[in-house]
Design a protein around this motif. Structure first.
Motif, mmCIF file in Angstrom:
data_model
loop_
_atom_site.group_PDB
_atom_site.id
_atom_site.type_symbol
_atom_site.label_atom_id
_atom_site.label_comp_id
_atom_site.label_asym_id
_atom_site.label_seq_id
_atom_site.Cartn_x
_atom_site.Cartn_y
_atom_site.Cartn_z
ATOM 1 N N ALA A 1 0.834 -1.204 0.000
ATOM 2 C CA ALA A 1 0.000 0.000 0.000
ATOM 3 C C ALA A 1 0.866 1.252 0.000
ATOM 4 C CB ALA A 1 -0.930 -0.005 1.212
ATOM 5 N N TYR A 2 1.979 1.171 0.691
ATOM 6 C CA TYR A 2 2.941 2.266 0.747
ATOM 7 C C TYR A 2 4.265 1.678 1.240
ATOM 8 C CZ TYR A 2 1.292 2.034 5.564
ATOM 9 O OH TYR A 2 0.912 1.583 6.812
ATOM 10 N N PRO A 3 5.385 2.302 0.905
ATOM 11 C CA PRO A 3 6.684 1.743 1.283
ATOM 12 C C PRO A 3 7.109 2.162 2.691
ATOM 13 C CG PRO A 3 7.017 3.676 -0.068
ATOM 14 C CD PRO A 3 5.523 3.488 0.045
ATOM 15 N N THR A 4 7.680 1.235 3.426
ATOM 16 C CA THR A 4 8.324 1.555 4.701
ATOM 17 C C THR A 4 9.720 0.939 4.670
ATOM 18 O OG1 THR A 4 7.543 -0.452 5.813
ATOM 19 C CG2 THR A 4 6.121 1.506 5.936
ATOM 20 N N PRO A 5 10.663 1.498 5.417
ATOM 21 C CA PRO A 5 12.013 0.929 5.419
ATOM 22 C C PRO A 5 12.025 -0.550 5.793
ATOM 23 C CG PRO A 5 12.049 3.109 6.423
ATOM 24 C CD PRO A 5 10.598 2.762 6.201
ATOM 25 N N GLY A 6 11.222 -0.916 6.784
ATOM 26 C CA GLY A 6 11.195 -2.303 7.220
ATOM 27 C C GLY A 6 10.699 -3.240 6.132
ATOM 28 N N ALA A 7 9.634 -2.845 5.428
ATOM 29 C CA ALA A 7 9.066 -3.695 4.375
ATOM 30 C C ALA A 7 10.053 -3.859 3.227
ATOM 31 C CB ALA A 7 7.758 -3.090 3.872
ATOM 32 N N VAL A 8 10.741 -2.785 2.868
ATOM 33 C CA VAL A 8 11.681 -2.854 1.746
ATOM 34 C C VAL A 8 12.884 -3.719 2.106
ATOM 35 C CG1 VAL A 8 13.264 -1.513 0.313
ATOM 36 C CG2 VAL A 8 10.953 -0.669 0.733
ATOM 37 N N MET A 9 13.399 -3.575 3.316
ATOM 38 C CA MET A 9 14.558 -4.373 3.722
ATOM 39 C C MET A 9 14.200 -5.852 3.850
ATOM 40 S SD MET A 9 17.285 -2.569 3.764
ATOM 41 C CE MET A 9 16.581 -1.731 2.344
ATOM 42 N N ARG A 10 13.011 -6.152 4.319
ATOM 43 C CA ARG A 10 12.584 -7.554 4.386
ATOM 44 C C ARG A 10 12.478 -8.144 2.987
ATOM 45 N NH1 ARG A 10 9.361 -5.530 8.538
ATOM 46 N NH2 ARG A 10 7.569 -5.281 7.132
ATOM 47 N N PHE A 11 11.954 -7.361 2.063
ATOM 48 C CA PHE A 11 11.864 -7.809 0.675
ATOM 49 C C PHE A 11 13.245 -8.124 0.126
ATOM 50 C CE2 PHE A 11 12.398 -6.262 -3.743
ATOM 51 C CZ PHE A 11 11.682 -7.259 -4.410
ATOM 52 N N LEU A 12 14.219 -7.250 0.395
ATOM 53 C CA LEU A 12 15.576 -7.465 -0.101
ATOM 54 C C LEU A 12 16.186 -8.713 0.525
ATOM 55 C CD1 LEU A 12 18.066 -6.564 -1.709
ATOM 56 C CD2 LEU A 12 18.656 -5.056 0.210
ATOM 57 N N GLU A 13 16.058 -8.857 1.830
ATOM 58 C CA GLU A 13 16.649 -10.006 2.522
ATOM 59 C C GLU A 13 16.051 -11.323 2.035
ATOM 60 O OE1 GLU A 13 15.828 -9.067 6.543
ATOM 61 O OE2 GLU A 13 17.495 -7.652 6.771
ATOM 62 N N GLU A 14 14.732 -11.343 1.825
ATOM 63 C CA GLU A 14 14.062 -12.581 1.426
ATOM 64 C C GLU A 14 14.374 -12.977 -0.013
ATOM 65 O OE1 GLU A 14 9.980 -11.762 2.140
ATOM 66 O OE2 GLU A 14 10.216 -11.642 4.329
ATOM 67 N N ASN A 15 14.593 -11.995 -0.883
ATOM 68 C CA ASN A 15 14.744 -12.287 -2.306
ATOM 69 C C ASN A 15 16.182 -12.259 -2.805
ATOM 70 O OD1 ASN A 15 11.872 -12.467 -3.642
ATOM 71 N ND2 ASN A 15 11.751 -10.841 -2.102
ATOM 72 N N LEU A 16 17.109 -11.817 -1.979
ATOM 73 C CA LEU A 16 18.510 -11.767 -2.399
ATOM 74 C C LEU A 16 19.049 -13.155 -2.775
ATOM 75 C CD1 LEU A 16 20.955 -9.900 -2.815
ATOM 76 C CD2 LEU A 16 21.606 -10.381 -0.444
ATOM 77 N N PRO A 17 18.781 -14.194 -1.997
ATOM 78 C CA PRO A 17 19.290 -15.524 -2.398
ATOM 79 C C PRO A 17 18.754 -15.972 -3.756
ATOM 80 C CG PRO A 17 18.632 -15.535 -0.094
ATOM 81 C CD PRO A 17 18.129 -14.243 -0.672
ATOM 82 N N LYS A 18 17.474 -15.718 -4.008
ATOM 83 C CA LYS A 18 16.881 -16.093 -5.294
ATOM 84 C C LYS A 18 17.506 -15.292 -6.434
ATOM 85 C CE LYS A 18 12.573 -15.547 -7.886
ATOM 86 N NZ LYS A 18 11.170 -15.071 -7.825
ATOM 87 N N ALA A 19 17.707 -13.997 -6.202
ATOM 88 C CA ALA A 19 18.237 -13.135 -7.259
ATOM 89 C C ALA A 19 19.677 -13.486 -7.611
ATOM 90 C CB ALA A 19 18.137 -11.675 -6.850
#
Length: 405
Positions: A130-148
């Protein structure tokens, strides 16, 4: 060492051509970048063509090409046989030679991509919110970095140039438009994006305004390679842009050059408003809501926008009418070769917006300036993430001004 640092250390008397290379060994890194930039810009080239375009001796170029091939940055193409003499061998960028990550922090979604040096996407992940927050963006990065980074397992992490981050400047602004709580969005004020991304990834980080990053993608991998000077409009949640001058993406004094969303335009009532209020996707969200259509469908890459019907048609007409004003305004400042338009939307929507903007611009008074030539950009809706990923590649391997020969 950056290109700017190298320029300061180079003796100007050693440079044969300010747009070419220099032969002394002390500037070999510059010449390697030059060779890679020429091949990236023009495609596979025989060493003789590289030497001619770079204004560097054939012997110097041959030595550089052998070294770059040994390092896995260049690969040989099929020999080209002429009528006489030895066949020439075109050298191309090795797609596996350099890869890079790009993180786009949008107002409605985050994207993480892994690209190779040719701009091809090797891995991609996306999350909407719905809107970006630092916590949501960092969790997204941490969760998807191995896949990427999974495609790197066979190539080695040494092939990874770094990670670029594209984000709107002052994410905490325009809260009323995105319906975001002030308290949560204010957290961005004291959040060090570069530091936190570096801590998560362990990689060098380059941060850039999101629209400027999108412009970079177009300039390195898209139609932007055709032009030395152009203005670039990116229509996302909010509209923004980029400026290319003398074949270089111009970031400006504060890194915010091309902030086209702030261009004043008049509303129907004649009240001065900004272009951002008349040519942004958040306006389509509002139209869809009024029509009883879930606006979240906009951010699903699989959505067929044709289903939006009249709401989409009205939005395109409104956007094009006001975008034309912005196009004429920037054309009055610099006589650009082209105005390139990208949209975070399916290609058919981009095509319709460009066509209607041409019609609208033709009806405006352009006396005193050349009529702007408006065209579609080509990279697509992932331009911000791809442009972010291009930044470490540019920083480590290419020259910022790559039009030679």
């Amino acid at each position: 060492m950056t290109t700017g640092d190298m320029a300061e250390n180079m003796d100007a008397t050693l440079i044969r051509d300010p747009m070419g290379g220099a032969t002394p060994s002390g500037v070999r890194d510059h010449n390697e970048r030059l060779v890679l930039s020429l091949i990236q810009r023009h495609g596979a080239l025989p060493s003789a063509d590289v030497a001619r375009r770079a204004n560097v001796s054939a012997q110097t170029v041959s030595t550089i090409i052998r070294a770059l091939e040994k390092d896995g940055l260049l690969i040989r193409g099929e020999p080209i046989r002429g009528r006489v003499g030895k066949p020439s061998i075109p050298m191309a960028l090795n797609p596996d030679g350099v890869l890079s990550l790009g993180l786009n922090i949008g107002r409605k979604s985050a994207d993480l991509v892994l690209i190779d040096v040719t701009g091809a996407i090797r891995a991609v992940a996306k999350r909407t919110y719905a809107y970006p927050t630092p916590g949501a963006v960092m969790r997204f990065l941490e969760e998807n970095l191995p896949k990427a980074t999974a495609p790197l397992e066979a190539l080695g992490r040494a092939r990874l140039a770094g990670i670029g981050v594209a984000a709107p400047f002052e994410l905490w602004n325009w809260l009323d438009i995105v319906n975001a709580p002030k308290e949560e969005m204010q957290a961005w004020r004291d959040f060090d994006i570069e530091d936190r991304v570096a801590a998560v990834t362990g990689l060098p980080v380059i941060l850039r305004n999101d629209a400027t990053a999108a412009c970079t993608a177009e300039h390195v991998f898209g139609r932007g390679r055709e032009f030395a000077d152009y203005a670039y409009f990116f229509i996302g949640s909010f509209i923004g842009g980029g400026v290319v001058l003398n074949d270089t993406v111009y970031t400006g004094r504060t890194g915010n050059a091309g902030a086209f969303g702030s261009i004043p335009v008049a509303s129907g009532a004649g009240v001065p408003r900004q272009l951002i209020d008349h040519a942004s996707i958040f306006l389509l969200e509002r139209r869809l809501s009024k029509a009883g259509i879930d606006p979240a469908a906009i951010w699903d890459p699989g959505t067929d926008w044709a289903a939006f019907g009249a709401a989409l048609d009205d939005w395109i007409e409104h956007t094009a009418r006001h975008l034309a004003i912005g196009v004429v305004a920037v054309s009055a400042v610099i006589d650009f070769e082209r105005i390139l338009v990208e949209v975070n939307a399916p290609p058919e929507v981009r095509r319709r917006i460009v066509e209607r903007t041409r019609v609208a611009a033709a009806g405006l008074d352009t006396q005193g300036i050349g009529a702007p030539v408006i065209a579609e950009a080509s990279v697509g809706r992932n331009a911000r993430a791809i442009g972010a990923a291009a930044l470490p590649i540019l920083d480590r391997y290419l020259l910022s001004q790559p039009r030679f020969g």
